[in-house]
Write an enzyme that holds these catalytic residues in place. Structure first.
Site, mmCIF file in Angstrom:
data_model
loop_
_atom_site.group_PDB
_atom_site.id
_atom_site.type_symbol
_atom_site.label_atom_id
_atom_site.label_comp_id
_atom_site.label_asym_id
_atom_site.label_seq_id
_atom_site.Cartn_x
_atom_site.Cartn_y
_atom_site.Cartn_z
ATOM 1 N N SER A 153 0.796 -1.231 0.000
ATOM 2 C CA SER A 153 0.000 0.000 0.000
ATOM 3 C C SER A 153 0.831 1.285 0.000
ATOM 4 C CB SER A 153 -0.947 0.014 1.206
ATOM 5 O OG SER A 153 -0.222 0.038 2.410
ATOM 6 N N LYS A 171 -6.011 3.613 9.225
ATOM 7 C CA LYS A 171 -5.147 4.611 8.591
ATOM 8 C C LYS A 171 -5.725 6.024 8.730
ATOM 9 C CE LYS A 171 -3.175 1.322 5.278
ATOM 10 N NZ LYS A 171 -3.033 0.920 3.870
#
Length: 841
Positions: A747, A790
């Site tokens: 990611s 996140k």
């Protein structure tokens, strides 16, 4: 020629019975009979043995001349005494030479002397022996080789070692003097000692059965006219240590020897009395238990004859039938029950097979055949229970309420197995208990983590010793209902071994199409598990076998955000810890800012377990202050007081590295602690050729992502306004800080590409920007996981703009509104979308 001594005839006490006295060098017939009788009676040798072995011939008294020099044999445990005929096993090559030395002249004589504490068997010396010992004639050698001999010794007189005459060490030869017993004039004192010794020996006969026969023979033959022999023989019967016995051997005056012997006999008598007392107490106790046992058995028989009681087998059979009458057996179970009942009716109670069958029937009648708890089908009540027990977890609560709604309409459990997936401490096990409470069902939990034997699931065959059913049958017995909530904890950590594969055994249990006729190896009859609600928990899906995962509905518990942790701490954790430590709201409180600081600085993980531990630590310290007499009436813990209770924070505030500098971009990462920012740095070094390297303890997937980003930037540098020869003249170094922390995952792909473009263009990205997304070689941005964590990390770090993949838009929309407040989110389908946001003018 040296002086030599004539040997005296043995058994002086028999001389009064002799009809004639022996002449020099001759023995009369009457003397032969007396000596033969003495050998047989005093030394417990049978007449047959005497005749067969020729012992009598060898023990005949002879008028031999005793030698001035003797070969010495050392004994280590007890000294020998005169007037004994004793067998002796002599071991060691040295002593075999000594025996051969003695046998050079007929008959063979040896000295038997006790070694002192300094005596070393591997290096024998005459100096290390006691000075007084005995001389013995070798009457018979039963067997002899280079290492050992079996001798029959006729012990004659005491000797005193005068000098060491060893000429061939280590052979021990000594010059000796023969100690003659002076003629004893009997007086009242000697007679008194002798009678007291005899009296004590007779009492010892009654107390010590081990030496009873030997004592009886001696006491019947002993004469008070020979106190020397009485003292010697009495000493040999005691269990005194070797030094005490040596002292008696060295005592030549008869009064001294009698006194020492009497002392040892008294000690032996006291020891025997104590031994007899202990033995009597034990026998009395055993007799008491035996008497009680016999009385109970008699009482049983009397009650049985009167019809007041039944035997053990009848009672067992009636108890099992009474239990079975309350159950709703299936056809197979009923047939098996009747078959086993017929079997035990024919077996004896003491038979091992009876106990096996009785244990089996115990299990089969203690299971809840056809017994179900009444389900709570009130959705509002169930929702209220779930909300009281847990804050948040809306997805889980909604799924449980759907389950109750289906159960209410269908009146039957739908075949679904739930799997709660999430990091430690998020409440997977506790929500299982709440579900059982909301449904009004019993709850049973067991961990399958590390389980390696399939018998734990399906039970053991009855043929094995100690066989028992598996965990699921045990759970039903424990809960007493056929429809409990059973939780299988840590299903992602189940193992396998040569004992079998438990995960494969679980396939039958957790398959709704098969578990309505689950067969445990021990019961060997089908049991319906279709009404059981199975819940499993796991930290990750990777290690769960695909076939098993396919049977479960996965519900993710991603963790709690700061606001949720704050509510949980205020509603549940602080009141719980107050109660556990004896505090109350009147004398203890934690301010809301302090709780936030604990969450951010000390307990940043996804769950609340560590948060509870920190609150517990504060409560313990406050409790101690109250107990030790602190004058404060109420302890209110604020941010300023936290360091006094918890010391320095474990986690510092997240800082965005080198904000406004080219080559640095902030990424977002998921961790087991719930999410963190991930700064990425890129720099160049002038070189003759191009090159690229990465540092920061990156995993294989992350290294591949960095290489994809480098290749993409290298291929498309001109398109985004960069110089095409930039990478030909520079060596590029990409680093991810916190090098001690392992990192992996795809990611960070767009973040790495953005850092390389920032370095290429010498232009920093916009401030307060974070991004996450996987990059392909063609510039596509692929979706990522852990979006909620996140976003939480971005808010904690103070970021205002976030770039996420377009395919994650649906995940972002589902986030709570308070997470999206004051946050500008950009969706990227390709890297061009990322570039427009990152380098906007």
């Amino acid at each position: 020629m040296a002086e030599k001594k004539k040997r005296k005839d043995i058994a002086p006490e028999k001389k009064s019975k002799k009809e004639s006295k022996s002449k020099k060098g001759k023995v009369t017939e009457i003397e032969v009979e007396v000596i033969e009788e003495e050998i047989i009676e005093d030394h417990q040798v049978t007449e047959e043995t005497v005749i067969a072995e020729g012992i009598f011939k060898d023990l005949m008294p002879k008028l031999d001349i005793l030698p001035e020099f003797l070969g010495i044999i050392s004994v280590q445990h007890r000294p020998l005494f005169p007037h004994m005929v004793i067998p002796l096993v002599v071991e060691g090559e040295l002593y075999q030479k000594t025996i051969k030395y003695a046998q050079q002249k007929e008959p063979g004589y040896v000295g038997i002397v006790l070694g002192t504490s300094k005596f070393d068997p591997s290096n024998p010396k005459v100096q290390d022996l006691h000075k007084v010992g005995v001389v013995a004639r070798i009457a018979k050698v039963f067997s002899q080789n280079e290492e050992s001999s079996q001798l029959l010794l006729d012990v004659l007189d005491r000797i005193r070692i005068v000098d060491d005459a060893s000429t061939k060490p280590p052979l021990m030869i000594a010059k000796v003097d023969y100690i003659e017993q002076e003629k004893i004039e009997l007086n009242n004192e000697i007679r008194a000692f002798s009678r007291e010794i005899l009296s004590n020996m007779k009492e010892l006969i009654n107390l010590n059965p081990l030496i009873k026969e030997e004592l009886n023979q001696f006491v019947s033959q002993i004469s008070l006219d020979d106190p020397s022999r009485l003292a010697d023989f009495a000493a040999t019967l005691t269990s005194a240590d070797k030094n005490e016995l040596q002292s008696i051997l060295e005592s030549i005056p008869i009064i001294s020897r009698l006194r020492k012997t009497l002392f040892l006999i008294k000690k032996e008598l006291d020891l025997s009395r104590l031994q007899a007392d202990i033995s009597q107490r034990i026998e009395d106790r055993i007799s008491e238990h035996q008497r009680e046992f016999f009385l109970k058995e008699q009482l049983k028989e009397i009650r049985k004859e009167l019809g007041l009681s039944k035997d053990e087998k009848t009672q067992e059979i009636e108890k099992l039938k009474k239990r079975a009458g309350k159950l709703k057996f299936t056809t197979e179970a009923k047939e098996r029950f009747e078959e086993e009942m017929d079997k035990i009716a024919l077996l004896d109670v003491q038979s091992p097979e009876f106990n096996v069958s009785r244990t089996y029937l115990d299990w089969i009648t203690m299971l809840p055949w056809g017994i179900y708890s009444k389900d709570n089908l009130d959705i509002d009540k169930a929702e209220k229970i779930l909300n009281v027990d847990h804050y948040g977890l809306e997805d889980i609560k909604e799924r449980i309420l759907e389950f109750i709604a289906t159960l209410k309409l269908k009146q039957q459990v739908s075949g679904t197995i739930l799997c709660f997936l999430g990091p430690p401490g998020v409440g997977k096990t506790s929500i299982g208990r709440s579900i059982a409470r909301a449904l009004n069902r019993k709850f049973f939990r067991f961990s399958v983590g590390g389980m390696r034997d399939e018998a734990e699931i399906k039970g053991h065959r009855r043929t094995y010793i100690g066989a028992m059913p598996g965990k699921f049958i045990q759970a039903l017995k424990s809960t007493k209902y056929s429809n409990p909530v059973i939780m299988l904890d840590e299903i992602d950590k189940i193992g396998n071994s040569f004992h079998g594969d438990p995960a494969s055994a679980l396939l039958e249990v957790l398959d709704p199409e098969q578990n309505n006729a689950f067969v445990d190896h021990y019961l060997d009859v089908p049991f319906d598990l279709s009404n059981v609600l199975f819940i499993t928990t796991a930290n990750q899906l990777d290690t769960i076998p695909p076939a098993l995962l396919d049977r479960m509905e996965v519900l993710r518990l991603s963790g709690y955000i700061t606001r949720e942790k704050l509510k949980i701490a205020k509603r549940y954790l602080i009141p719980k810890q107050r109660k556990e430590t004896g505090l109350s709201g009147k004398n203890f409180a934690i301010t809301e800012p302090a709780i936030r600081q604990i969450i951010d600085g000390y307990a940043r993980e996804a769950g609340v377990r560590n948060l509870e531990n920190q609150i517990r630590k504060i409560c313990r310290k406050v409790a101690r202050k109250i107990v030790t007499g602190d004058d404060k009436k109420k302890f209110t813990i604020g941010i300023d007081q936290l360091k006094d209770y918890l010391k320095n924070p474990i986690y510092e505030e997240d800082e965005i590295l080198a904000e406004g500098k080219s080559g640095v971009v902030t990424g977002l990462a998921w961790t087991s602690l719930g999410g963190a920012i991930l700064p990425i740095e890129a720099t160049k070094m002038t070189a003759d050729r191009k090159g690229f390297k990465q540092t920061g303890q990156l995993g294989d997937v992350m290294v591949e992502s960095s290489e994809i980003a480098y290749s993409y930037v290298l291929a498309n540098a001109g398109e985004f306004g960069g110089k095409s020869d930039f990478f030909k003249k520079n060596f590029i170094h990409l680093h991810v800080p916190a090098g001690a922390t392992p990192k992996d995952g795809p990611s960070a792909g767009i973040t790495m590409a953005a850092a390389l473009f920032s370095l290429l263009l010498k232009k920093p990205v916009v401030s307060k920007l974070g991004m996450t997304g996987e990059l392909t070689l063609t510039g596509e941005v692929l979706p990522i996981g852990g979006l909620k964590e996140k976003i939480i990390a971005a808010r904690r770090a103070g970021l205002k703009r976030i770039v996420i993949p377009t395919q994650n838009k649906k995940d972002y929309v589902e986030l709570p509104e308070h997470l999206k407040e004051n946050l500008e989110v950009f969706y990227a389908k390709t890297f061009q979308d990322v570039f427009k946001v990152a380098f906007a003018s």
